[in-house]
Design an enzyme around this catalytic site. Structure first.
Site, PDB file in Angstrom:
ATOM      1  N   SER A  35       0.837  -1.391   0.016  1.00 44.16           N
ATOM      2  CA  SER A  35      -0.090   0.159   0.144  1.00 44.16           C
ATOM      3  C   SER A  35       0.666   1.306   0.182  1.00 44.16           C
ATOM      4  O   SER A  35       1.742   1.657   0.781  1.00 44.16           O
ATOM      5  CB  SER A  35      -0.828   0.102   1.440  1.00 44.16           C
ATOM      6  OG  SER A  35      -1.810  -0.991   1.120  1.00 44.16           O
ATOM      7  N   HIS A  66      -3.376   0.899  -4.744  1.00 45.42           N
ATOM      8  CA  HIS A  66      -2.807  -0.205  -5.438  1.00 45.42           C
ATOM      9  C   HIS A  66      -3.389   0.077  -6.861  1.00 45.42           C
ATOM     10  O   HIS A  66      -4.694  -0.280  -7.237  1.00 45.42           O
ATOM     11  CB  HIS A  66      -3.469  -1.594  -4.882  1.00 45.42           C
ATOM     12  CG  HIS A  66      -2.958  -1.779  -3.559  1.00 45.42           C
ATOM     13  ND1 HIS A  66      -1.979  -2.816  -3.571  1.00 45.42           N
ATOM     14  CD2 HIS A  66      -3.132  -1.203  -2.303  1.00 45.42           C
ATOM     15  CE1 HIS A  66      -1.701  -2.886  -2.179  1.00 45.42           C
ATOM     16  NE2 HIS A  66      -2.473  -1.873  -1.379  1.00 45.42           N
ATOM     17  N   HIS A  88      -5.884  -8.803  -1.965  1.00 49.08           N
ATOM     18  CA  HIS A  88      -5.940  -9.041  -0.692  1.00 49.08           C
ATOM     19  C   HIS A  88      -6.963 -10.051  -0.462  1.00 49.08           C
ATOM     20  O   HIS A  88      -8.050  -9.855  -1.108  1.00 49.08           O
ATOM     21  CB  HIS A  88      -6.068  -7.866   0.349  1.00 49.08           C
ATOM     22  CG  HIS A  88      -5.078  -6.808   0.375  1.00 49.08           C
ATOM     23  ND1 HIS A  88      -5.009  -6.039  -1.094  1.00 49.08           N
ATOM     24  CD2 HIS A  88      -4.134  -6.440   1.015  1.00 49.08           C
ATOM     25  CE1 HIS A  88      -3.884  -5.047  -0.709  1.00 49.08           C
ATOM     26  NE2 HIS A  88      -3.495  -5.550   0.327  1.00 49.08           N
ATOM     27  N   TYR A  90      -9.350  -9.821   1.905  1.00 50.95           N
ATOM     28  CA  TYR A  90     -10.468  -9.152   2.658  1.00 50.95           C
ATOM     29  C   TYR A  90     -11.123  -8.568   1.431  1.00 50.95           C
ATOM     30  O   TYR A  90     -12.418  -8.013   1.316  1.00 50.95           O
ATOM     31  CB  TYR A  90     -10.322  -8.121   3.519  1.00 50.95           C
ATOM     32  CG  TYR A  90      -9.134  -7.042   3.082  1.00 50.95           C
ATOM     33  CD1 TYR A  90      -9.640  -5.917   2.069  1.00 50.95           C
ATOM     34  CD2 TYR A  90      -7.987  -7.057   3.382  1.00 50.95           C
ATOM     35  CE1 TYR A  90      -8.714  -4.934   1.734  1.00 50.95           C
ATOM     36  CE2 TYR A  90      -6.887  -6.095   3.125  1.00 50.95           C
ATOM     37  CZ  TYR A  90      -7.385  -4.955   2.036  1.00 50.95           C
ATOM     38  OH  TYR A  90      -6.744  -4.079   1.674  1.00 50.95           O
ATOM     39  N   GLU A  91     -10.654  -8.337  -0.007  1.00 54.50           N
ATOM     40  CA  GLU A  91     -11.136  -8.017  -1.015  1.00 54.50           C
ATOM     41  C   GLU A  91     -12.418  -8.990  -1.687  1.00 54.50           C
ATOM     42  O   GLU A  91     -12.888  -8.662  -2.521  1.00 54.50           O
ATOM     43  CB  GLU A  91     -10.344  -7.629  -2.300  1.00 54.50           C
ATOM     44  CG  GLU A  91      -9.223  -6.337  -1.977  1.00 54.50           C
ATOM     45  CD  GLU A  91      -8.186  -6.420  -3.128  1.00 54.50           C
ATOM     46  OE1 GLU A  91      -8.509  -5.640  -3.883  1.00 54.50           O
ATOM     47  OE2 GLU A  91      -7.239  -6.759  -2.722  1.00 54.50           O
ATOM     48  N   ALA A 118       2.802  -2.284   3.712  1.00 55.51           N
ATOM     49  CA  ALA A 118       2.459  -1.522   4.821  1.00 55.51           C
ATOM     50  C   ALA A 118       2.183  -2.025   6.017  1.00 55.51           C
ATOM     51  O   ALA A 118       1.294  -2.821   5.974  1.00 55.51           O
ATOM     52  CB  ALA A 118       1.572  -0.185   4.473  1.00 55.51           C
ATOM     53  N   MET A 221      -2.276  -7.099   6.379  1.00 55.13           N
ATOM     54  CA  MET A 221      -3.296  -7.930   5.780  1.00 55.13           C
ATOM     55  C   MET A 221      -2.901  -8.707   4.502  1.00 55.13           C
ATOM     56  O   MET A 221      -3.733  -8.742   3.707  1.00 55.13           O
ATOM     57  CB  MET A 221      -4.436  -7.354   5.875  1.00 55.13           C
ATOM     58  CG  MET A 221      -4.897  -6.422   6.916  1.00 55.13           C
ATOM     59  SD  MET A 221      -6.229  -5.291   6.627  1.00 55.13           S
ATOM     60  CE  MET A 221      -6.202  -4.237   7.915  1.00 55.13           C
ATOM     61  N   SER A 222      -1.560  -8.902   4.407  1.00 59.59           N
ATOM     62  CA  SER A 222      -1.202  -9.320   3.056  1.00 59.59           C
ATOM     63  C   SER A 222      -0.020 -10.320   3.273  1.00 59.59           C
ATOM     64  O   SER A 222       0.518 -10.926   4.426  1.00 59.59           O
ATOM     65  CB  SER A 222      -0.836  -8.427   2.152  1.00 59.59           C
ATOM     66  OG  SER A 222       0.188  -7.655   2.505  1.00 59.59           O
ATOM     67  N   ASN A 245       2.407   3.065  11.262  1.00 56.52           N
ATOM     68  CA  ASN A 245       1.630   3.373  12.333  1.00 56.52           C
ATOM     69  C   ASN A 245       2.092   2.457  13.346  1.00 56.52           C
ATOM     70  O   ASN A 245       2.255   1.350  13.179  1.00 56.52           O
ATOM     71  CB  ASN A 245       0.170   3.397  11.988  1.00 56.52           C
ATOM     72  CG  ASN A 245      -0.499   1.977  11.595  1.00 56.52           C
ATOM     73  OD1 ASN A 245      -0.218   1.470  10.470  1.00 56.52           O
ATOM     74  ND2 ASN A 245      -0.785   1.294  12.307  1.00 56.52           N
ATOM     75  N   HIS A 259      -6.173   4.293   6.812  1.00 63.24           N
ATOM     76  CA  HIS A 259      -5.704   3.958   5.522  1.00 63.24           C
ATOM     77  C   HIS A 259      -4.969   5.539   4.924  1.00 63.24           C
ATOM     78  O   HIS A 259      -4.018   5.075   4.187  1.00 63.24           O
ATOM     79  CB  HIS A 259      -6.801   3.306   4.590  1.00 63.24           C
ATOM     80  CG  HIS A 259      -6.113   2.977   3.309  1.00 63.24           C
ATOM     81  ND1 HIS A 259      -4.999   1.629   3.397  1.00 63.24           N
ATOM     82  CD2 HIS A 259      -5.992   3.003   1.882  1.00 63.24           C
ATOM     83  CE1 HIS A 259      -4.568   1.492   2.296  1.00 63.24           C
ATOM     84  NE2 HIS A 259      -5.352   2.162   1.387  1.00 63.24           N
TER      85      HIS A 259
HETATM   86  O1  LIG Z   1      -0.301  -5.302   3.065  1.00 65.87           O
HETATM   87  P1  LIG Z   1      -0.416  -4.069   2.007  1.00 65.87           P
HETATM   88  O2  LIG Z   1      -0.893  -4.458   0.646  1.00 65.87           O
HETATM   89  O3  LIG Z   1       0.762  -2.987   1.923  1.00 65.87           O
HETATM   90  O4  LIG Z   1      -1.437  -3.181   2.704  1.00 65.87           O
HETATM   91  C1  LIG Z   1      -1.701  -2.903   4.125  1.00 65.87           C
HETATM   92  O5  LIG Z   1      -2.363  -1.726   4.402  1.00 65.87           O
HETATM   93  C2  LIG Z   1      -3.685  -1.810   4.159  1.00 65.87           C
HETATM   94  C3  LIG Z   1      -4.255  -1.058   5.252  1.00 65.87           C
HETATM   95  O6  LIG Z   1      -3.940   0.392   5.479  1.00 65.87           O
HETATM   96  C4  LIG Z   1      -4.091  -3.263   4.362  1.00 65.87           C
HETATM   97  O7  LIG Z   1      -4.314  -3.826   3.055  1.00 65.87           O
HETATM   98  C5  LIG Z   1      -2.786  -3.661   4.573  1.00 65.87           C
HETATM   99  O8  LIG Z   1      -2.394  -5.192   4.535  1.00 65.87           O
HETATM  100  N1  LIG Z   2      -3.697  -5.143  10.422  1.00 66.41           N
HETATM  101  C1  LIG Z   2      -3.268  -3.997   9.927  1.00 66.41           C
HETATM  102  N2  LIG Z   2      -2.616  -3.666   8.893  1.00 66.41           N
HETATM  103  C2  LIG Z   2      -2.123  -2.597   8.614  1.00 66.41           C
HETATM  104  N3  LIG Z   2      -1.533  -2.113   7.408  1.00 66.41           N
HETATM  105  C3  LIG Z   2      -0.851  -1.022   7.850  1.00 66.41           C
HETATM  106  N4  LIG Z   2      -1.080  -0.583   9.181  1.00 66.41           N
HETATM  107  C4  LIG Z   2      -1.678  -1.996   9.611  1.00 66.41           C
HETATM  108  C5  LIG Z   2      -1.922  -2.102  11.159  1.00 66.41           C
HETATM  109  O1  LIG Z   2      -2.241  -1.501  12.062  1.00 66.41           O
HETATM  110  N5  LIG Z   2      -2.895  -3.132  11.137  1.00 66.41           N
END
Ligand SMILES: O=P(O)(O)O[C@H]1O[C@H](CO)[C@@H](O)[C@H]1O
Ligand SMILES: Nc1nc2[nH]cnc2c(=O)[nH]1
Length: 296
Positions: A35, A66, A88, A90-91, A118, A221-222, A245, A259
Protein backbone atom coordinates in the site's frame (compact mmCIF):
# COMPACT_ATOMS: atom_id res chain seq x y z
CA UNK A 1 -11.46 -24.15 -2.38
CA UNK A 2 -10.18 -27.21 -4.26
CA UNK A 3 -12.17 -26.93 -7.54
CA UNK A 4 -11.33 -23.23 -7.68
CA UNK A 5 -7.62 -23.76 -7.05
CA UNK A 6 -7.49 -26.21 -9.97
CA UNK A 7 -9.33 -23.78 -12.25
CA UNK A 8 -7.02 -20.95 -11.22
CA UNK A 9 -3.86 -23.00 -11.76
CA UNK A 10 -5.00 -23.88 -15.28
CA UNK A 11 -5.05 -20.19 -16.18
CA UNK A 12 -1.50 -19.39 -15.09
CA UNK A 13 0.30 -20.80 -18.16
CA UNK A 14 -2.10 -18.89 -20.45
CA UNK A 15 -1.39 -15.66 -18.60
CA UNK A 16 2.38 -16.25 -18.70
CA UNK A 17 2.29 -17.07 -22.43
CA UNK A 18 0.23 -13.96 -23.16
CA UNK A 19 2.68 -11.75 -21.25
CA UNK A 20 5.66 -13.29 -23.05
CA UNK A 21 3.97 -12.56 -26.37
CA UNK A 22 3.49 -8.88 -25.35
CA UNK A 23 6.91 -8.01 -23.93
CA UNK A 24 10.49 -8.92 -24.69
CA UNK A 25 11.45 -8.61 -21.04
CA UNK A 26 12.19 -11.95 -19.36
CA UNK A 27 12.24 -11.01 -15.66
CA UNK A 28 14.64 -12.47 -13.11
CA UNK A 29 13.24 -10.47 -10.20
CA UNK A 30 9.60 -9.76 -9.28
CA UNK A 31 8.50 -7.02 -6.89
CA UNK A 32 5.11 -6.79 -5.20
CA UNK A 33 4.37 -3.24 -4.07
CA UNK A 34 2.56 -2.70 -0.78
CA UNK A 35 0.00 0.00 0.00
CA UNK A 36 1.38 3.37 -1.06
CA UNK A 37 4.62 1.81 -2.37
CA UNK A 38 3.70 1.60 -6.06
CA UNK A 39 6.44 4.12 -6.89
CA UNK A 40 8.93 1.26 -6.78
CA UNK A 41 7.96 0.60 -10.40
CA UNK A 42 8.98 4.13 -11.43
CA UNK A 43 12.66 3.21 -11.25
CA UNK A 44 12.37 0.63 -14.05
CA UNK A 45 13.85 1.59 -17.42
CA UNK A 46 12.46 0.63 -20.87
CA UNK A 47 9.06 -0.08 -19.37
CA UNK A 48 6.29 -2.23 -20.77
CA UNK A 49 3.22 -1.91 -18.61
CA UNK A 50 -0.15 -3.65 -18.60
CA UNK A 51 -3.36 -2.83 -16.75
CA UNK A 52 -4.49 -5.88 -14.79
CA UNK A 53 -7.84 -5.59 -16.59
CA UNK A 54 -6.06 -6.24 -19.93
CA UNK A 55 -4.15 -9.34 -18.78
CA UNK A 56 -5.99 -12.62 -19.42
CA UNK A 57 -6.77 -14.42 -16.18
CA UNK A 58 -5.44 -11.68 -13.87
CA UNK A 59 -7.53 -10.65 -10.83
CA UNK A 60 -8.38 -6.95 -10.34
CA UNK A 61 -7.16 -4.53 -7.63
CA UNK A 62 -9.85 -2.75 -5.65
CA UNK A 63 -7.87 -0.98 -2.90
CA UNK A 64 -6.88 2.70 -2.93
CA UNK A 65 -3.08 2.97 -3.26
CA UNK A 66 -2.89 -0.16 -5.47
CA UNK A 67 -2.91 1.04 -9.08
CA UNK A 68 -3.56 -2.31 -10.75
CA UNK A 69 -0.69 -2.37 -13.23
CA UNK A 70 2.03 -4.88 -14.04
CA UNK A 71 5.24 -3.13 -15.09
CA UNK A 72 8.22 -4.82 -16.78
CA UNK A 73 11.59 -3.11 -17.14
CA UNK A 74 15.33 -3.04 -16.51
CA UNK A 75 16.95 -2.01 -13.26
CA UNK A 76 20.74 -1.88 -12.85
CA UNK A 77 21.34 -4.70 -15.30
CA UNK A 78 18.55 -6.95 -14.02
CA UNK A 79 15.21 -7.54 -15.67
CA UNK A 80 12.28 -6.98 -13.32
CA UNK A 81 8.52 -7.20 -13.19
CA UNK A 82 6.65 -5.11 -10.67
CA UNK A 83 3.07 -5.41 -9.39
CA UNK A 84 1.70 -1.94 -8.73
CA UNK A 85 -1.09 -3.25 -6.57
CA UNK A 86 -1.59 -6.58 -4.84
CA UNK A 87 -4.62 -8.67 -4.04
CA UNK A 88 -5.90 -9.15 -0.50
CA UNK A 89 -8.13 -11.79 1.01
CA UNK A 90 -10.47 -9.13 2.44
CA UNK A 91 -11.26 -7.92 -1.10
CA UNK A 92 -13.18 -11.17 -1.47
CA UNK A 93 -10.52 -12.97 -3.52
CA UNK A 94 -9.83 -16.60 -2.67
CA UNK A 95 -6.25 -17.09 -1.48
CA UNK A 96 -5.28 -18.91 -4.65
CA UNK A 97 -6.37 -15.77 -6.55
CA UNK A 98 -4.45 -13.41 -4.28
CA UNK A 99 -1.31 -15.41 -5.08
CA UNK A 100 -2.09 -15.99 -8.77
CA UNK A 101 0.73 -13.69 -10.00
CA UNK A 102 3.41 -15.51 -8.00
CA UNK A 103 3.14 -18.67 -10.08
CA UNK A 104 2.88 -16.57 -13.23
CA UNK A 105 6.23 -15.03 -12.24
CA UNK A 106 7.69 -18.49 -11.76
CA UNK A 107 6.49 -19.44 -15.25
CA UNK A 108 8.07 -16.26 -16.65
CA UNK A 109 11.45 -17.39 -15.28
CA UNK A 110 11.64 -15.22 -12.16
CA UNK A 111 14.16 -16.40 -9.57
CA UNK A 112 13.74 -13.88 -6.72
CA UNK A 113 10.59 -12.31 -5.27
CA UNK A 114 10.68 -9.05 -3.33
CA UNK A 115 7.55 -8.44 -1.27
CA UNK A 116 6.82 -5.09 0.36
CA UNK A 117 3.95 -4.00 2.55
CA UNK A 118 2.63 -1.33 4.86
CA UNK A 119 2.27 -2.57 8.42
CA UNK A 120 1.45 -1.45 11.95
CA UNK A 121 4.09 -1.93 14.63
CA UNK A 122 3.67 -3.81 17.90
CA UNK A 123 7.37 -3.74 18.83
CA UNK A 124 8.22 -0.68 20.91
CA UNK A 125 11.44 -0.34 18.92
CA UNK A 126 9.61 0.21 15.60
CA UNK A 127 8.35 3.74 14.88
CA UNK A 128 6.25 5.00 11.95
CA UNK A 129 8.64 5.56 9.04
CA UNK A 130 10.94 2.71 10.10
CA UNK A 131 11.57 -0.16 7.72
CA UNK A 132 11.42 -3.73 9.01
CA UNK A 133 13.23 -6.45 7.13
CA UNK A 134 10.98 -9.48 7.44
CA UNK A 135 12.86 -12.28 9.15
CA UNK A 136 9.89 -14.61 9.50
CA UNK A 137 6.10 -14.51 9.51
CA UNK A 138 3.07 -15.81 11.36
CA UNK A 139 0.39 -16.68 8.83
CA UNK A 140 -2.73 -16.53 10.99
CA UNK A 141 -5.17 -17.47 8.21
CA UNK A 142 -2.82 -20.33 7.30
CA UNK A 143 -2.78 -21.65 10.87
CA UNK A 144 -6.54 -22.24 10.67
CA UNK A 145 -6.45 -23.81 7.21
CA UNK A 146 -6.92 -20.78 4.94
CA UNK A 147 -3.95 -21.52 2.71
CA UNK A 148 -3.37 -20.82 -0.99
CA UNK A 149 -1.85 -24.31 -1.27
CA UNK A 150 -5.09 -25.99 -0.15
CA UNK A 151 -6.57 -28.32 -2.73
CA UNK A 152 -4.80 -30.77 -5.01
CA UNK A 153 -1.04 -30.18 -5.02
CA UNK A 154 0.42 -29.12 -8.36
CA UNK A 155 3.64 -31.17 -8.33
CA UNK A 156 5.09 -29.09 -11.20
CA UNK A 157 5.48 -26.23 -8.79
CA UNK A 158 6.52 -27.94 -5.57
CA UNK A 159 5.88 -30.61 -2.95
CA UNK A 160 2.66 -31.31 -1.03
CA UNK A 161 4.29 -30.42 2.31
CA UNK A 162 6.77 -27.59 1.74
CA UNK A 163 9.12 -26.45 4.52
CA UNK A 164 8.73 -22.82 5.54
CA UNK A 165 11.68 -22.44 7.90
CA UNK A 166 14.15 -20.15 6.21
CA UNK A 167 11.61 -18.77 3.73
CA UNK A 168 13.09 -15.25 3.98
CA UNK A 169 16.55 -15.60 2.45
CA UNK A 170 19.30 -14.91 4.96
CA UNK A 171 21.85 -13.72 2.41
CA UNK A 172 19.47 -11.07 1.08
CA UNK A 173 18.58 -9.95 4.62
CA UNK A 174 22.27 -9.45 5.44
CA UNK A 175 22.84 -7.64 2.16
CA UNK A 176 19.91 -5.29 2.87
CA UNK A 177 21.30 -4.41 6.32
CA UNK A 178 24.66 -3.75 4.75
CA UNK A 179 23.11 -1.48 2.12
CA UNK A 180 21.16 0.37 4.83
CA UNK A 181 24.46 1.18 6.55
CA UNK A 182 25.99 2.45 3.33
CA UNK A 183 22.96 4.60 2.58
CA UNK A 184 23.09 6.03 6.12
CA UNK A 185 19.62 4.74 7.01
CA UNK A 186 20.62 1.88 9.32
CA UNK A 187 18.95 3.60 12.28
CA UNK A 188 15.59 3.20 10.50
CA UNK A 189 16.02 -0.49 9.89
CA UNK A 190 15.80 -3.71 11.88
CA UNK A 191 14.70 -7.28 11.36
CA UNK A 192 11.41 -8.54 12.75
CA UNK A 193 8.47 -10.91 12.56
CA UNK A 194 5.46 -9.97 10.41
CA UNK A 195 2.00 -11.39 11.07
CA UNK A 196 -0.81 -11.56 8.57
CA UNK A 197 -4.36 -11.14 9.81
CA UNK A 198 -7.41 -11.29 7.54
CA UNK A 199 -8.60 -7.68 7.87
CA UNK A 200 -10.12 -5.44 6.63
CA UNK A 201 -10.61 -3.97 10.09
CA UNK A 202 -7.57 -2.85 12.05
CA UNK A 203 -6.87 -4.49 15.42
CA UNK A 204 -8.81 -4.10 18.63
CA UNK A 205 -6.68 -3.30 21.65
CA UNK A 206 -7.09 -6.84 22.99
CA UNK A 207 -5.98 -8.25 19.61
CA UNK A 208 -3.00 -5.89 19.55
CA UNK A 209 -1.95 -7.04 23.03
CA UNK A 210 -2.33 -10.67 22.02
CA UNK A 211 -0.14 -10.21 18.92
CA UNK A 212 2.46 -8.35 20.99
CA UNK A 213 2.62 -11.16 23.55
CA UNK A 214 2.99 -13.70 20.79
CA UNK A 215 6.20 -12.03 19.63
CA UNK A 216 4.83 -10.31 16.53
CA UNK A 217 6.72 -7.12 15.62
CA UNK A 218 4.49 -5.83 12.80
CA UNK A 219 1.03 -6.71 11.51
CA UNK A 220 -0.66 -6.38 8.14
CA UNK A 221 -3.23 -8.05 5.89
CA UNK A 222 -1.11 -9.50 3.09
CA UNK A 223 2.26 -10.97 2.11
CA UNK A 224 2.27 -14.33 3.96
CA UNK A 225 0.22 -16.23 1.31
CA UNK A 226 2.43 -14.81 -1.47
CA UNK A 227 5.55 -15.97 0.39
CA UNK A 228 4.07 -19.43 1.02
CA UNK A 229 3.36 -19.91 -2.69
CA UNK A 230 6.74 -18.47 -3.69
CA UNK A 231 8.61 -20.73 -1.26
CA UNK A 232 6.61 -23.75 -2.43
CA UNK A 233 7.79 -23.19 -6.00
CA UNK A 234 11.41 -22.50 -5.02
CA UNK A 235 11.59 -18.73 -5.40
CA UNK A 236 14.10 -16.88 -3.24
CA UNK A 237 12.22 -14.31 -1.13
CA UNK A 238 13.10 -10.95 0.39
CA UNK A 239 10.46 -8.97 2.31
CA UNK A 240 10.19 -5.58 3.91
CA UNK A 241 7.48 -3.82 5.90
CA UNK A 242 7.24 -0.06 5.95
CA UNK A 243 5.94 0.78 9.43
CA UNK A 244 3.11 3.23 8.80
CA UNK A 245 1.61 3.39 12.29
CA UNK A 246 1.85 2.05 15.80
CA UNK A 247 -0.89 -0.41 16.64
CA UNK A 248 -2.82 1.00 19.59
CA UNK A 249 -2.20 -1.23 22.63
CA UNK A 250 -3.48 0.96 25.46
CA UNK A 251 -7.02 1.87 26.48
CA UNK A 252 -5.64 5.31 27.46
CA UNK A 253 -4.49 6.02 23.90
CA UNK A 254 -6.94 8.11 21.88
CA UNK A 255 -5.11 7.68 18.54
CA UNK A 256 -6.53 5.50 15.82
CA UNK A 257 -5.19 4.27 12.50
CA UNK A 258 -6.66 4.91 9.04
CA UNK A 259 -5.73 3.96 5.48
CA UNK A 260 -5.03 7.57 4.41
CA UNK A 261 -2.38 7.83 7.12
CA UNK A 262 -0.91 4.53 5.95
CA UNK A 263 -0.59 5.85 2.38
CA UNK A 264 0.90 9.14 3.59
CA UNK A 265 3.82 7.41 5.36
CA UNK A 266 4.39 5.47 2.12
CA UNK A 267 4.75 8.78 0.25
CA UNK A 268 7.11 10.20 2.89
CA UNK A 269 9.44 7.19 2.80
CA UNK A 270 9.12 6.39 -0.90
CA UNK A 271 12.60 7.63 -1.76
CA UNK A 272 14.37 5.56 0.92
CA UNK A 273 12.42 2.40 0.09
CA UNK A 274 13.21 2.94 -3.60
CA UNK A 275 16.92 3.40 -2.89
CA UNK A 276 17.09 0.27 -0.77
CA UNK A 277 15.28 -1.94 -3.24
CA UNK A 278 17.27 -0.57 -6.18
CA UNK A 279 20.61 -1.23 -4.44
CA UNK A 280 19.48 -4.67 -3.33
CA UNK A 281 18.52 -5.64 -6.88
CA UNK A 282 21.72 -4.17 -8.22
CA UNK A 283 23.91 -6.13 -5.82
CA UNK A 284 22.06 -9.46 -5.61
CA UNK A 285 23.44 -12.40 -7.49
CA UNK A 286 21.06 -14.28 -9.75
CA UNK A 287 21.64 -18.00 -9.96
CA UNK A 288 19.14 -18.76 -12.72
CA UNK A 289 17.92 -21.81 -10.87
CA UNK A 290 14.37 -21.47 -12.17
CA UNK A 291 13.66 -24.85 -13.70
CA UNK A 292 9.93 -24.88 -14.24
CA UNK A 293 9.89 -23.42 -17.75
CA UNK A 294 11.19 -26.64 -19.21
CA UNK A 295 9.01 -28.77 -16.94
CA UNK A 296 5.68 -27.25 -17.99
O1 LIG B 1 -0.22 -5.16 2.91
P1 LIG B 1 -0.39 -3.98 2.04
O2 LIG B 1 -0.93 -4.34 0.69
O3 LIG B 1 0.84 -3.13 1.95
O4 LIG B 1 -1.54 -3.06 2.71
C1 LIG B 1 -1.68 -2.80 4.10
O5 LIG B 1 -2.33 -1.56 4.18
C2 LIG B 1 -3.77 -1.75 4.15
C3 LIG B 1 -4.36 -1.07 5.34
O6 LIG B 1 -4.06 0.30 5.35
C4 LIG B 1 -4.00 -3.26 4.22
O7 LIG B 1 -4.28 -3.77 2.94
C5 LIG B 1 -2.67 -3.76 4.74
O8 LIG B 1 -2.42 -5.11 4.39
N1 LIG C 1 -3.70 -5.26 10.31
C1 LIG C 1 -3.07 -4.10 10.10
N2 LIG C 1 -2.69 -3.78 8.87
C2 LIG C 1 -2.04 -2.62 8.68
N3 LIG C 1 -1.54 -2.08 7.57
C3 LIG C 1 -0.97 -0.89 7.89
N4 LIG C 1 -1.11 -0.66 9.21
C4 LIG C 1 -1.77 -1.73 9.71
C5 LIG C 1 -2.19 -2.08 11.04
O1 LIG C 1 -2.02 -1.35 12.01
N5 LIG C 1 -2.84 -3.28 11.17
Amino acid sequence: ESPESSAVSQKQPTTADWLMSQTRHRPQVAIICGSGLGMLADTLKCQDSFAYSDIPGFPQSTVQGHAGRLVFGELKGKTCVCMQGRFHMYEGHSLCKTTFPVRVFKLLGVETLIVTNAAGSLADSLQPGDIMIIKDHVNFPGLVGLNPLSGPNDDKFGPRFPAMSGCYDKGLRCLALDIAKQLGVASLMQEGVYAMVGGPNFETIAEARLLHRLGVDAVGMSTAPEVVVATHCGLRVFGLSLITNKVVKSYEDSESVNHEGVLEVGRLRSHTVQQLVTELISRMEINNNNTINTAV
